[in-house]
Enzyme design. Sequence first.
Site, PDB file in Angstrom:
ATOM      1  N   ARG A  16      19.607  18.400   0.835  1.00  0.00           N
ATOM      2  CA  ARG A  16      20.110  17.045   1.019  1.00  0.00           C
ATOM      3  C   ARG A  16      20.989  16.655  -0.151  1.00  0.00           C
ATOM      4  O   ARG A  16      20.992  17.319  -1.186  1.00  0.00           O
ATOM      5  CB  ARG A  16      18.922  16.089   1.160  1.00  0.00           C
ATOM      6  CG  ARG A  16      17.905  16.659   2.131  1.00  0.00           C
ATOM      7  CD  ARG A  16      16.830  15.709   2.465  1.00  0.00           C
ATOM      8  NE  ARG A  16      17.360  14.400   2.759  1.00  0.00           N
ATOM      9  CZ  ARG A  16      16.600  13.372   3.060  1.00  0.00           C
ATOM     10  NH1 ARG A  16      15.298  13.522   3.109  1.00  0.00           N
ATOM     11  NH2 ARG A  16      17.114  12.210   3.316  1.00  0.00           N
ATOM     12  N   PRO A  60       0.797  -1.209   0.000  1.00  0.00           N
ATOM     13  CA  PRO A  60       0.000   0.000   0.000  1.00  0.00           C
ATOM     14  C   PRO A  60       0.834   1.265   0.000  1.00  0.00           C
ATOM     15  O   PRO A  60       1.571   1.529   0.941  1.00  0.00           O
ATOM     16  CB  PRO A  60      -0.791  -0.103   1.299  1.00  0.00           C
ATOM     17  CG  PRO A  60      -0.185  -1.252   2.063  1.00  0.00           C
ATOM     18  CD  PRO A  60       1.037  -1.667   1.364  1.00  0.00           C
ATOM     19  N   GLU A  61       0.701   2.040  -1.037  1.00  0.00           N
ATOM     20  CA  GLU A  61       1.250   3.381  -1.059  1.00  0.00           C
ATOM     21  C   GLU A  61       0.048   4.307  -0.930  1.00  0.00           C
ATOM     22  O   GLU A  61      -1.054   3.832  -0.687  1.00  0.00           O
ATOM     23  CB  GLU A  61       2.059   3.596  -2.342  1.00  0.00           C
ATOM     24  CG  GLU A  61       3.175   2.555  -2.471  1.00  0.00           C
ATOM     25  CD  GLU A  61       4.109   2.759  -3.662  1.00  0.00           C
ATOM     26  OE1 GLU A  61       4.310   3.900  -4.070  1.00  0.00           O
ATOM     27  OE2 GLU A  61       4.616   1.753  -4.180  1.00  0.00           O
TER      28      GLU A  61
END
Length: 276
Positions: A156, A2-3
């Site tokens: 990042r 499940p996303e």
Amino acid sequence: MPELPEVEVTRRSFCERILGARVTGVRLGKPLRWPLGCAPANLVAQTIGEVARRGKYLWLPLARDGMERGGLLLHLGMSGSLAFSEAPGEAGTHDHFDLVTTRGTLRLTDPRRFGAVVWSASRDDGMAAKLLSGLGLEPFDPAFTGDHLHAALKRRRVAVKLALLSGDIVVGAGNIYACEALFAAGIDPRTRSDRISRARCERLAMAVRETLARALALGGSTLRDFRDAHGMAGEFQLQAQVYGRAGEPCPVCGRPIRRVVQGQRATFFCPGCQRR
DNA sequence: ATGGGTACCTGTCTGC
DNA sequence: TGCAGACAGGTACCCA
């Protein structure tokens, strides 16, 4: 499994039917990722409010005498699914949580048990707050723009796919949809996040939104065995362009799709269409 | 703070 | 057919 699209499809499939139902019992199976966090009996006689989603988490608010009394935070982990039915069968080996209500039973089935059902006094308190606090923007939040993504990625220096998966910039794209969104944006998943131009971030933000929106419209991914709470299968698998297709020709340029490993997880991309 | 790796658990598939 | 090993949609946590 499940996303975000699968979690949202699941939420929609039982939200209205369970709204206003009163809890009459709880059955616990094998332990999930964390303990429930309250005595199961404490949930009985509570009334269920409108189920909300944040990232891949679902929040079931509970109330007593009209007063909100905390709720349950649910996560489907890697292999979880929820089913809501008036007459659930006998609990099987992988059925680890039943919330029995006056309208039917909400059942969590999760073979790998990476999923979770955790009680909290409120969304902004205790375990729920702890789990939700670090989450990035919702992909459909108007604040999730190319500019936002660009600024976040600049901070990042990991590979952009890992930055998408980390969930602290934008939530909802898991391994499949991260691969698909990067393909749609034409960006090599190994590209260092701080080296991606503003214009490409604009495309990527749009690709994330559109990939998730399309999967949602199609009822979620059926890569293996996704079902919503009525047992309906999704059909995003028919649409996957690169995920799980190592060696197959790219649907756009025909070059073979490559598989690499990033952060111990498979990444699929087209070396022709996706550039650093 | 960031990034890298590990851990959680079980089912399924592949290759010998 | 049996068996070992790889792999699977997620994410918290530990350590450098």
